[in-house]
Design a protein around this motif. Structure first.
Motif: not given
Lengths: 309, 262
Positions: A38-48, A183-190
């Protein structure tokens, strides 16, 4: 009766069997031919309006899955679907062939739409055809809401031998850290899921329900029985829960109860009574019974709706 | 004819005593720059120190993982550092507000550790008052970045407190010289945990990671454990230091230098 499933990748039935107990069908996290960390952390992020995930199809690979996970799942899960993924039609076929001999696998979901890995090179229909060639199990094609014409892809999947559709997967999104604007995620987009996906999923179900006769598992942002009822009205036969499970592990029981109540408020005996109402068509009993996946026990409700309207 | 039974059925997790409960907030108490959130306990099991609960309140889509700070009778206490949208929402809750609590989750500290010494840094002291109470007087070493933050040190009455630029690993190193068998039980920022791990590979470290679910469903909280990305909520959050920080064989001449056979 409308079945309630989990969206693939949103529940581990072996880590939390009590949550899986609330579902009619458990769908596994996507399995690929080879193990993936799987991808490196960070793997999750929250928006409104939803959350992003970029897990990257972390899984033990089909060989270890079959040897180590499937026996325990078979023991615990009354109705099991396995989600499979890959990077070519051959990858999908390899996984399907490995699962074909296991009676505990009721259906295979083909994840042709994960936004967090390089998109499968082959068309969805080629993947379905390759899978169809190696297994007699029902195949559900999980399609991306980002497809420019999801209905035509659904038709192609049907012609290639899909027995149903899972609609829909996440949409690609980006969330920035407000402090650093990076970007919060290590992969930028999610993959974006949750409330923002709700009208998107509804549109996908609505389009495919008109274009094909395949049964549809509707999913995307379902948080309440009302949300589930809307998907059924748009043409879903069954409903899957994703992001809601993270914050509310009691969601399967709660939403099942709410769904019944939502149907009763509209004067129908069960949720199946609003099936396809948004489409404005009036299916005759013979048309409905000829649709795969529609069971006879739905017919009284459908007749009642037709009489009432 | 409503069937409320299903909705009220407690959700328990395999091998654990986790339950989902909709509870009332009793209040938020300022502790220096932090906030101690008091929640009625309901029927929830407080669990073992180091275990955590998922806390959710409006308008958050996802719950936030918080280790239990205090387990007074009939109450759960969570120490919050209001630095983001979720923690700010939790620190703003007023008496009577509703909160959804799910737990206890994960694995806590081993309470039978040999000669335990509690080590904390900043908001990482959150699980330590409950741990200290359970270990009845184990020595505690706490580090803070300022006098204002160090106010929270009063939550562990017997603790030795150091303030930046002194690092908490300095008194810990001295402690380990005089008591080499001591087991550090630590929680704090990542660099502090790594430093504690270098001093004692047998230390237990309470790690943190972003989590959407806390019960193994989302795979969001992956941390490198035993050299692989694993779910912290399933493996931890307390993890043996040697599993988190694998010795770097390429760069360290240390083993032979101290006479350990290669």
């Amino acid at each position: 009766m409308t079945r309630i499933l989990n969206a693939s990748g949103c529940l581990d039935a072996l880590a939390a069997p009590e949550v899986a107990d609330g579902l009619d069908v458990f769908v596994t996290k996507t399995v690929t031919p080879l193990p993936r960390t799987g991808n490196d952390p960070i793997r999750i992020a929250e928006s409104d309006v939803g959350m992003l995930n970029s897990i990257g199809l972390a899984n033990p690979g089909i060989e270890r899955f079959v040897a180590e996970y499937l026996p325990e799942l078979a023991e615990r899960i009354p109705s099991l679907w396995v989600s499979v993924g890959g990077f070519s039609a051959e990858d999908f076929a390899l996984c399907c062939a490995a699962l074909d001999g296991y009676a505990c696998v009721d259906a295979i979901e083909l994840n042709v739409s994960c936004p967090n890995v390089t998109a499968p090179a082959d068309e969805a229909s080629a993947i379905v055809a390759a899978a169809r060639g190696v297994t007699s199990k029902p195949l559900y094609a999980k399609l991306s809401p980002a497809l420019p014409d999801i209905a035509s892809v659904a038709q192609a999947a049907e012609q290639a031998g899909a027995r149903g559709l899972s609609l829909t997967n996440t949409l690609r999104g980006l969330i920035l850290d407000p402090a650093t604007l990076e970007p919060i995620l290590a992969t930028a987009t999610g993959g974006l899921s949750g409330p923002a996906l709700r009208p998107v999923a509804l549109a996908a179900v609505y389009a495919c329900a008109q274009a094909t006769s395949l049964p549809i598992v509707g999913m995307g942002g379902v948080e309440t029985g009302e949300h589930a009822l809307a998907l059924i009205a748009a043409g879903a036969s069954d409903v899957a829960l994703g992001t809601v499970l993270f914050g509310d592990p009691a969601a399967p029981h709660r939403i099942r109860t709410e769904l019944e109540e939502a149907a009763q408020r509209r004067g129908v005996a069960s949720a199946a009574g609003v099936f396809r109402m948004a489409l404005g068509d009036e299916l005759s009993a013979s048309e409905v019974s000829s649709k795969p996946g529609i069971r006879g026990d739905l017919l009284p409700e459908l007749t009642k709706v037709a009489v009432g309207s | 004819m409503h069937r409320h039974d299903d909705r009220r059925r407690p959700t328990r997790l395999r091998g654990m005593n986790a339950q989902l409960a909709h509870l009332r907030v009793r209040g938020n108490e300022a502790i220096g720059p932090y906030s101690l959130l008091h929640v009625e306990r309901g029927q929830l099991d407080p669990g073992v120190p180091g275990q955590f609960f998922m806390l959710r309140t409006e308008p958050l889509l996802l719950p936030r993982p918080m280790s239990l700070c205090m387990a007074r009778a009939g109450e759960l206490g969570f120490l919050i550092d209001p630095t983001g949208k979720g923690t700010e929402a939790l620190a703003r809750l007023d008496p009577g507000d509703r909160i959804t609590v799910f737990g206890p989750l994960g694995h806590g500290f081993p309470l039978d550790a040999t000669d335990p010494v509690i080590v904390g840094g900043g908001i990482g002291i959150a699980p330590l008052p409950y741990l200290s109470e359970s270990l009845r007087g184990a020595p505690a070493l706490l580090g803070f970045r300022s006098d204002a933050h160090a106010v929270a040190g009063a939550l562990l009455p017997n603790a030795e407190i150091v303030i930046d630029p002194v690092r908490v690993t300095e008194p810990l190193a001295e402690h380990l010289v005089s008591r080499p068998e001591a087991t550090p039980l630590a929680c704090g920022p990542e660099p502090m945990l790594a430093a504690v791990g270098r001093l004692a590979s047998h230390a237990w470290l309470a790690h943190e990671a972003p989590m959407a679910c806390g019960y193994g469903a989302c795979f969001g909280c992956a941390v490198r454990i035993d050299g692989e990305l694993k779910r912290l909520c399933v493996e931890g959050p307390t993890v043996l230091a040697g599993r988190l920080y694998v010795p770097d064989h390429d760069s360290s001449p240390l083993p032979s230098a101290v006479g350990v056979p290669a």
